[in-house]
Enzyme design. Structure first.
Site, PDB file in Angstrom:
ATOM      1  N   SER A  50       0.795  -1.230   0.000  1.00 23.26           N
ATOM      2  CA  SER A  50       0.000   0.000   0.000  1.00 23.26           C
ATOM      3  C   SER A  50       0.828   1.281   0.000  1.00 23.26           C
ATOM      4  O   SER A  50       0.259   2.373  -0.033  1.00 23.26           O
ATOM      5  CB  SER A  50      -0.962   0.010   1.195  1.00 23.26           C
ATOM      6  OG  SER A  50      -2.056  -0.836   0.942  1.00 23.26           O
ATOM      7  N   LYS A  53      -0.201   3.681  -2.651  1.00 20.81           N
ATOM      8  CA  LYS A  53      -1.218   4.734  -2.527  1.00 20.81           C
ATOM      9  C   LYS A  53      -0.595   6.115  -2.358  1.00 20.81           C
ATOM     10  O   LYS A  53      -1.278   7.133  -2.543  1.00 20.81           O
ATOM     11  CB  LYS A  53      -2.160   4.424  -1.365  1.00 20.81           C
ATOM     12  CG  LYS A  53      -2.983   3.156  -1.590  1.00 20.81           C
ATOM     13  CD  LYS A  53      -3.978   2.946  -0.464  1.00 20.81           C
ATOM     14  CE  LYS A  53      -4.794   1.676  -0.649  1.00 20.81           C
ATOM     15  NZ  LYS A  53      -4.067   0.453  -0.278  1.00 20.81           N
ATOM     16  N   SER A 110      -6.059   3.511   4.234  1.00 23.59           N
ATOM     17  CA  SER A 110      -5.428   2.712   3.182  1.00 23.59           C
ATOM     18  C   SER A 110      -6.475   1.858   2.455  1.00 23.59           C
ATOM     19  O   SER A 110      -6.248   0.685   2.157  1.00 23.59           O
ATOM     20  CB  SER A 110      -4.322   1.821   3.753  1.00 23.59           C
ATOM     21  OG  SER A 110      -3.467   1.352   2.712  1.00 23.59           O
TER      22      SER A 110
END
Length: 457
Positions: A50, A53, A110
């Site tokens: 993640s 992101k 997230s």
């Protein structure tokens, strides 16, 4: 014996992925200068999870800054976004939600569904958005990063490095400081519910910590890009391949401590250069591209020459009415040859304003003659954009018209001028503020148009 060996190998082949340690990598920098204070396997291409992101959010901030979308734009959630696996916000297909809440959910919780929704909203599909992410990464100098999705779930070829993610974290900090506080929130309102920060334990436990992003998949292990500030010092530390959230946080705290020990107490802030804005280059290339030379150059009636009498209002109005049809015919012909959609019937057409014409008298000295391809006034805006130097005036005028048609929104209301000098004919757009000129040039560069800003003379 052979049967037992086969059974053992079969069992091993299906062993849980989390039992296999992900490769470890780390990077520590002085955020003020970009100086590397520690690195280990920093250029090894690994699964970013993640941390991906961070780029999704960077492009979201970039899109808001450049007018592609607003924070209040209502985004319709697609089936693809709603079906993403956890961690997620819980968006439903067909639901509408403000863009700002997608940003908050992706940054703080997230949320995979929110990240995908951002990508689809900005580029039409997650695949197109992933290509944009990779282009932006290359423009930042993240030379060993390739994105395949907006959320970071494991996918073949979706790889980055500790060095590249540290670079991205520094860009988030300095390029969009107005949004950076998102990463330090313990929780946030994401529109449909309040969500907690996945990084809240480090934020609470480490003095000065204020971000940035966690990540975890089985293939990646526990990843984190963290930033902390103490007095005038700021350190960014990145870890890939932690064995657990707790051990990863402990390692990041150790690396941040190392950074504060090694960094000088005072250092100049050398902000990284913001990457060139590329937008959705290539996504709508067929629509955005302008080709074909116009059949004739559009220009207003020449300014009055020496010996002219003062133009009275009736003459100005008559001249405007007489020439409006000729100008509109020329515009229609140029638009048709450029392949741009012709306005539909009923569209309001601009008319020549009397205050746009220059009034002159016999007593006034004759101004230096210049060819202008649009009637306008600078309005006190003293900046402009140069789109090239050409050997003939006709070539410069042709480029100005093609460029204006390809970027009508940004260049609307500017003055198109051809300036002759000893080296040729400069094609310029004038009458802008510094911010307008900067935005126009970045958008033109995204269309592969060479340009540079020109300031007050």
């Amino acid at each position: 014996m052979g049967v037992f060996l086969a059974a053992f190998l079969l069992l091993f082949s299906f062993a849980p992925a989390q039992g296999i340690a992900a490769p470890y990598a780390a990077m520590v920098i002085d955020a003020r200068t970009g100086e590397v204070l520690h690195s280990r396997n920093a250029d090894t291409r690994l699964h970013p999870a993640s941390l991906t992101k961070m780029m999704t959010l960077y492009i979201a901030f970039e899109a808001v800054r450049n007018g592609e979308i607003t924070l209040d734009t209502q985004v319709t959630i697609t089936k693809k976004a709603s079906s993403e696996p956890p961690s997620k916000l819980g968006l439903r297909s067909g639901q509408k939600i403000a863009f700002r809440y997608l940003i908050r959910a992706a940054a703080v919780k997230s949320a995979n569904d929110a990240a995908t929704a951002i990508g689809v909203a900005l580029s039409g599909s997650e695949a197109a958005f992933a290509r944009r992410m990779t282009r932006t990464a290359k423009a930042m100098g993240m030379s060993r990063t390739t994105f395949k999705n907006a959320h970071g779930l494991t996918e073949a070829g979706h790889l980055s490095t500790a060095r590249d993610m540290t670079t991205l974290g520094r860009h988030l900090l300095y390029d969009y400081p107005q949004y950076y506080n998102l990463f330090s929130r313990q929780s946030t309102n994401a529109g449909i519910k309040t969500v907690p920060n996945t990084n809240r334990r480090l934020l609470a436990a480490y003095r000065g910590a204020d971000g940035i992003k966690t990540g975890y998949t089985r293939a990646a292990g526990f990843n984190l890009v963290a930033s902390a500030k103490r007095k005038d010092e700021r350190i960014i530390a990145t870890v890939f391949g932690g064995k657990s959230g707790a051990s990863r946080n402990a390692k990041v705290a150790e690396l941040l401590d190392m950074g504060f020990r090694r960094a000088p107490s005072r250092a100049p802030i050398r902000k990284p250069a913001r990457p060139a804005y590329a937008g959705n280059a290539g996504l709508n290339a067929k629509v955005a591209s302008v080709s074909g030379a116009p059949t004739r150059s559009l220009r207003p009636v020449l300014r009055p020459q020496r010996g002219s009498t003062v133009l009275v209002a009736n003459n100005v109005a008559a001249t405007a009415a007489k020439n409006d049809a000729r100008i509109q015919d020329g515009i229609a012909a140029a638009i048709a040859s450029a392949g741009v959609e012709t306005p539909t019937e009923g569209t309001t057409r601009p008319t020549v304003r009397t205050d746009d014409l220059v009034l002159a008298s016999a007593e006034q000295p004759e101004p230096e003659q210049e060819i202008v391809t649009r009637l306008s006034t600078s309005g006190g805006h003293l900046w402009g954009v140069n789109v090239g130097r050409y050997t003939t005036r006709y070539e410069a005028e042709k480029v100005l018209l093609k460029t204006a048609l390809s970027e009508m929104t940004t260049l609307e209301g500017t003055l198109r001028k051809v300036n002759q000098n000893s080296r040729g004919f400069d094609a310029t757009f004038q009458g802008m503020t510094r911010e307008q000129a900067d935005l126009a040039c970045r958008r033109l560069q995204a269309r592969n148009v060479t340009c540079f800003m020109i300031g007050p003379s």
